[in-house]
Design a protein around this motif. Sequence first.
Motif, PDB file in Angstrom:
ATOM      1  N   LEU A 172      20.032  23.168  37.778  1.00 40.54           N
ATOM      2  CA  LEU A 172      19.657  22.631  39.101  1.00 40.54           C
ATOM      3  C   LEU A 172      19.483  21.551  38.758  1.00 40.54           C
ATOM      4  O   LEU A 172      19.113  20.724  37.553  1.00 40.54           O
ATOM      5  CB  LEU A 172      17.937  22.688  39.597  1.00 40.54           C
ATOM      6  CG  LEU A 172      18.040  24.241  40.088  1.00 40.54           C
ATOM      7  CD1 LEU A 172      16.837  25.084  40.981  1.00 40.54           C
ATOM      8  CD2 LEU A 172      18.629  24.503  41.353  1.00 40.54           C
ATOM      9  N   ASP A 173      20.343  20.214  39.003  1.00 39.89           N
ATOM     10  CA  ASP A 173      20.653  18.685  39.220  1.00 39.89           C
ATOM     11  C   ASP A 173      19.900  18.176  40.156  1.00 39.89           C
ATOM     12  O   ASP A 173      20.976  18.150  40.867  1.00 39.89           O
ATOM     13  CB  ASP A 173      22.238  18.041  38.483  1.00 39.89           C
ATOM     14  CG  ASP A 173      22.299  17.033  38.746  1.00 39.89           C
ATOM     15  OD1 ASP A 173      21.301  16.151  38.369  1.00 39.89           O
ATOM     16  OD2 ASP A 173      23.580  16.852  38.563  1.00 39.89           O
ATOM     17  N   ARG A 174      19.039  17.875  40.203  1.00 41.73           N
ATOM     18  CA  ARG A 174      18.376  17.117  41.396  1.00 41.73           C
ATOM     19  C   ARG A 174      18.385  17.159  42.303  1.00 41.73           C
ATOM     20  O   ARG A 174      18.656  16.479  43.144  1.00 41.73           O
ATOM     21  CB  ARG A 174      18.593  15.037  41.462  1.00 41.73           C
ATOM     22  CG  ARG A 174      18.064  14.329  39.960  1.00 41.73           C
ATOM     23  CD  ARG A 174      19.056  13.105  40.288  1.00 41.73           C
ATOM     24  NE  ARG A 174      17.147  12.756  41.278  1.00 41.73           N
ATOM     25  CZ  ARG A 174      17.311  12.304  42.126  1.00 41.73           C
ATOM     26  NH1 ARG A 174      18.245  12.372  42.996  1.00 41.73           N
ATOM     27  NH2 ARG A 174      15.825  12.035  42.639  1.00 41.73           N
ATOM     28  N   TYR A 175      18.164  18.986  42.674  1.00 47.88           N
ATOM     29  CA  TYR A 175      17.701  19.662  43.896  1.00 47.88           C
ATOM     30  C   TYR A 175      16.332  19.469  44.375  1.00 47.88           C
ATOM     31  O   TYR A 175      16.105  19.678  44.125  1.00 47.88           O
ATOM     32  CB  TYR A 175      18.415  21.164  43.197  1.00 47.88           C
ATOM     33  CG  TYR A 175      18.538  21.757  44.502  1.00 47.88           C
ATOM     34  CD1 TYR A 175      19.909  21.843  44.959  1.00 47.88           C
ATOM     35  CD2 TYR A 175      17.543  22.005  45.073  1.00 47.88           C
ATOM     36  CE1 TYR A 175      19.892  22.984  46.490  1.00 47.88           C
ATOM     37  CE2 TYR A 175      17.565  23.242  45.811  1.00 47.88           C
ATOM     38  CZ  TYR A 175      19.258  23.498  46.811  1.00 47.88           C
ATOM     39  OH  TYR A 175      19.116  24.525  48.270  1.00 47.88           O
ATOM     40  N   PRO A 176      16.376  19.241  45.825  1.00 49.74           N
ATOM     41  CA  PRO A 176      15.165  19.281  46.888  1.00 49.74           C
ATOM     42  C   PRO A 176      15.254  20.434  47.010  1.00 49.74           C
ATOM     43  O   PRO A 176      15.339  21.594  47.629  1.00 49.74           O
ATOM     44  CB  PRO A 176      16.246  18.666  48.122  1.00 49.74           C
ATOM     45  CG  PRO A 176      17.365  18.981  47.807  1.00 49.74           C
ATOM     46  CD  PRO A 176      18.129  18.936  46.630  1.00 49.74           C
ATOM     47  N   LEU A 177      13.797  21.244  46.245  1.00 54.25           N
ATOM     48  CA  LEU A 177      12.968  22.086  46.969  1.00 54.25           C
ATOM     49  C   LEU A 177      12.353  22.129  47.276  1.00 54.25           C
ATOM     50  O   LEU A 177      11.833  21.260  47.392  1.00 54.25           O
ATOM     51  CB  LEU A 177      12.795  23.132  45.050  1.00 54.25           C
ATOM     52  CG  LEU A 177      13.418  23.991  44.319  1.00 54.25           C
ATOM     53  CD1 LEU A 177      12.294  24.358  43.154  1.00 54.25           C
ATOM     54  CD2 LEU A 177      14.161  24.600  44.783  1.00 54.25           C
ATOM     55  N   SER A 178      12.833  22.922  48.438  1.00 59.21           N
ATOM     56  CA  SER A 178      11.420  23.562  49.734  1.00 59.21           C
ATOM     57  C   SER A 178      10.863  24.026  49.411  1.00 59.21           C
ATOM     58  O   SER A 178      10.376  24.957  48.848  1.00 59.21           O
ATOM     59  CB  SER A 178      12.631  23.381  50.618  1.00 59.21           C
ATOM     60  OG  SER A 178      11.276  23.856  51.550  1.00 59.21           O
ATOM     61  N   PRO A 179       9.414  24.022  49.456  1.00 59.14           N
ATOM     62  CA  PRO A 179       8.147  25.023  49.538  1.00 59.14           C
ATOM     63  C   PRO A 179       8.212  26.006  50.806  1.00 59.14           C
ATOM     64  O   PRO A 179       7.622  27.361  50.606  1.00 59.14           O
ATOM     65  CB  PRO A 179       7.027  24.161  49.823  1.00 59.14           C
ATOM     66  CG  PRO A 179       7.248  22.700  51.218  1.00 59.14           C
ATOM     67  CD  PRO A 179       8.542  22.426  50.618  1.00 59.14           C
ATOM     68  N   PHE A 180       9.366  25.766  51.708  1.00 53.48           N
ATOM     69  CA  PHE A 180       9.250  27.295  52.779  1.00 53.48           C
ATOM     70  C   PHE A 180      10.389  27.912  52.148  1.00 53.48           C
ATOM     71  O   PHE A 180      10.727  28.867  53.379  1.00 53.48           O
ATOM     72  CB  PHE A 180       9.356  26.250  54.097  1.00 53.48           C
ATOM     73  CG  PHE A 180       8.432  25.375  53.971  1.00 53.48           C
ATOM     74  CD1 PHE A 180       6.903  26.173  54.204  1.00 53.48           C
ATOM     75  CD2 PHE A 180       8.659  24.246  54.599  1.00 53.48           C
ATOM     76  CE1 PHE A 180       5.631  25.224  54.634  1.00 53.48           C
ATOM     77  CE2 PHE A 180       7.972  22.984  54.040  1.00 53.48           C
ATOM     78  CZ  PHE A 180       6.496  24.123  54.345  1.00 53.48           C
TER      79      PHE A 180
END
Length: 209
Positions: A172-180
């Motif tokens: 991953l490269d600065r990927y916005p992981l979601s808690p959902f």
Amino acid sequence: MPRCIIFCGRPVEEADLLGLRREAGDLVVGADSGYLTARRLGFPPDLILGDFDSAPMPQAAGNVEVHPAHKDETDCVLAVDAGLSRGFTDFVILGGTGGRLDHTVANLQTLGYLAGRGVRGELRDRDCWARVVRDETVTIPRGAFLGEGAYLSLFALGGTCIVTETGVEYPLDRYPLSPFYPLGVSNHILNTAVITAEGTLLVMLCRSN
């Protein structure tokens, strides 16, 4: 660095220690019935605390804190607070997984509680190792803790976490992981995983059963 080693109430065997040994300066805390496990595995507790709703009241000499059953804190959090008050910055929690799912989730939240105070905490058993990091980088060599073949999974906590992950099958490269949404589950470490979190991130290694 001395650690605060906490034994909680779920069953713990030698394999769950993942090679953990007591070192000079470590503080061993038995949380409720965890004190019985700690003694059985050769980790005599320096401190025993809890409401003792799941274990007999300790009858040996030593430092024992009895808390009421009607309280806000879990016995594990009481043990963590005892370590924090003594200046410890490295925590290992055993006997905190399995059994009731709500207790396991509570202990994962406790890792977040530690991360929020700028200290290191990990939860371990023979099949799983977990840590919560906040705005930091963690490095995990292939085969660490659980040996070859363990899955690496990342979960955002408390909001979106910007993640960079290298040395793995699915980087991953600065990927916005979601808690959902569980995008970060079941990755493979190719050599050494380097994970940078901008935000709060649950990092887990799980053995394939």
